[in-house]
Design an enzyme around this catalytic site. Sequence first.
Site, mmCIF file in Angstrom:
data_model
loop_
_atom_site.group_PDB
_atom_site.id
_atom_site.type_symbol
_atom_site.label_atom_id
_atom_site.label_comp_id
_atom_site.label_asym_id
_atom_site.label_seq_id
_atom_site.Cartn_x
_atom_site.Cartn_y
_atom_site.Cartn_z
ATOM 1 N N ASN A 83 -13.430 0.557 -6.917
ATOM 2 C CA ASN A 83 -14.554 1.475 -6.772
ATOM 3 C C ASN A 83 -14.899 2.095 -8.115
ATOM 4 O O ASN A 83 -14.036 2.279 -8.973
ATOM 5 C CB ASN A 83 -14.207 2.592 -5.792
ATOM 6 C CG ASN A 83 -13.723 2.063 -4.456
ATOM 7 O OD1 ASN A 83 -14.152 0.999 -4.014
ATOM 8 N ND2 ASN A 83 -12.826 2.800 -3.825
ATOM 9 N N HIS B 283 -3.785 5.957 3.570
ATOM 10 C CA HIS B 283 -4.485 4.759 3.122
ATOM 11 C C HIS B 283 -3.894 3.486 3.714
ATOM 12 O O HIS B 283 -4.604 2.634 4.272
ATOM 13 C CB HIS B 283 -4.450 4.716 1.589
ATOM 14 C CG HIS B 283 -5.382 3.734 0.976
ATOM 15 N ND1 HIS B 283 -5.045 2.420 0.762
ATOM 16 C CD2 HIS B 283 -6.647 3.881 0.511
ATOM 17 C CE1 HIS B 283 -6.060 1.792 0.189
ATOM 18 N NE2 HIS B 283 -7.045 2.660 0.024
ATOM 19 N N SER C 190 -11.338 -0.825 -0.915
ATOM 20 C CA SER C 190 -9.978 -0.935 -0.390
ATOM 21 C C SER C 190 -9.970 -1.062 1.123
ATOM 22 O O SER C 190 -8.994 -1.560 1.708
ATOM 23 C CB SER C 190 -9.128 0.261 -0.827
ATOM 24 O OG SER C 190 -9.693 1.468 -0.370
ATOM 25 N N ASP D 63 0.834 -1.204 0.000
ATOM 26 C CA ASP D 63 0.000 0.000 0.000
ATOM 27 C C ASP D 63 0.872 1.258 0.000
ATOM 28 O O ASP D 63 1.942 1.262 -0.610
ATOM 29 C CB ASP D 63 -0.928 -0.044 1.224
ATOM 30 C CG ASP D 63 -2.302 0.546 0.932
ATOM 31 O OD1 ASP D 63 -2.387 1.787 0.811
ATOM 32 O OD2 ASP D 63 -3.277 -0.221 0.831
#
Length: 303
Positions: free
Chosen positions: A185, A94, A252, A65
């Site tokens: 998404n 994130h 996510s 990530d």
Amino acid sequence: MIGRALLASMLALQAPLVPAVAAPDRCNPPRGTVEVGESWAQKRLDPKRVWSLSTGANVTVAVIDTGVDLTHPQLRLAGKADLVGSGYNDCVGHGTAVAGIIGAQYIRGVLFHGMAPGVRLLSYKFTDSETDGKTELLIKGIKAAADQGAKVINVSSKTLDHPALEAAVRYALAKDAVIVAAAGNVSRRDGTPSPAYPASYDGVLAVGAAGPDGALSEFSNKETPVSVLGPGQNLVSTWPGRSYFKGLDGTSYAAPYVAGVVALVRARYPTLDQAQVRRRIIATADGATGAGKGPAWSTRCRR
């Protein structure tokens, strides 16, 4: 929804360091808060019910990530690698949120905690952006995590199909890693959705997002062949600056809930291989209504 049926059924290394060469020009993630409550997702899944049997102890989980905040009191890393060359700091937030959902430590008086606080978390920073990252660095992260013995690899990002990426997935699966990947998404500005990778590859546990009612979230990508849903709306998790962030949305953030459950299962049933674990997760998912959920939502798969 993952979690409740599976958790009920359970009731019956240091990673090599990659030197950072340059810090990013700006490292200014959105400001978090020190006030945090218990989210609906945590209440619904209630992982503390099975911590007497499994906390994910000794299961290595790789988070590929944006990095992880090294100073957060609820996050403990067993290893880290900077594949970007911009430093270990999470300049987006994130990766810190994803890591927290999986393995944030329980602290008395703090209402937020991770699904599997006993795991060994590895952080592979492959991007400084929430929206994109270099596919070659994602590939490098997947292979490196597999080489370090990660039994769960969380990929909360999406990219296009690429032979080298598929080969990296096959490599990790052959090393007995469960790969958990976000379905992606879709926003109104994106136009026609397309399948997300690595989530769309065979053998990957692809995760869509659900809201508190268990229904598929409006933004969850239906073009990706989803294996199971996880909580993906109005979530809370750990955040850079020793803080927390509220109102997180996206597949996510659904993926690490599933990755946490996978870690609980792998610790409790160490003789199961990655394919058996993946099938168990799918078979024990709660049912729900609506399209775009994949086979996990078939009543024939419920236990």
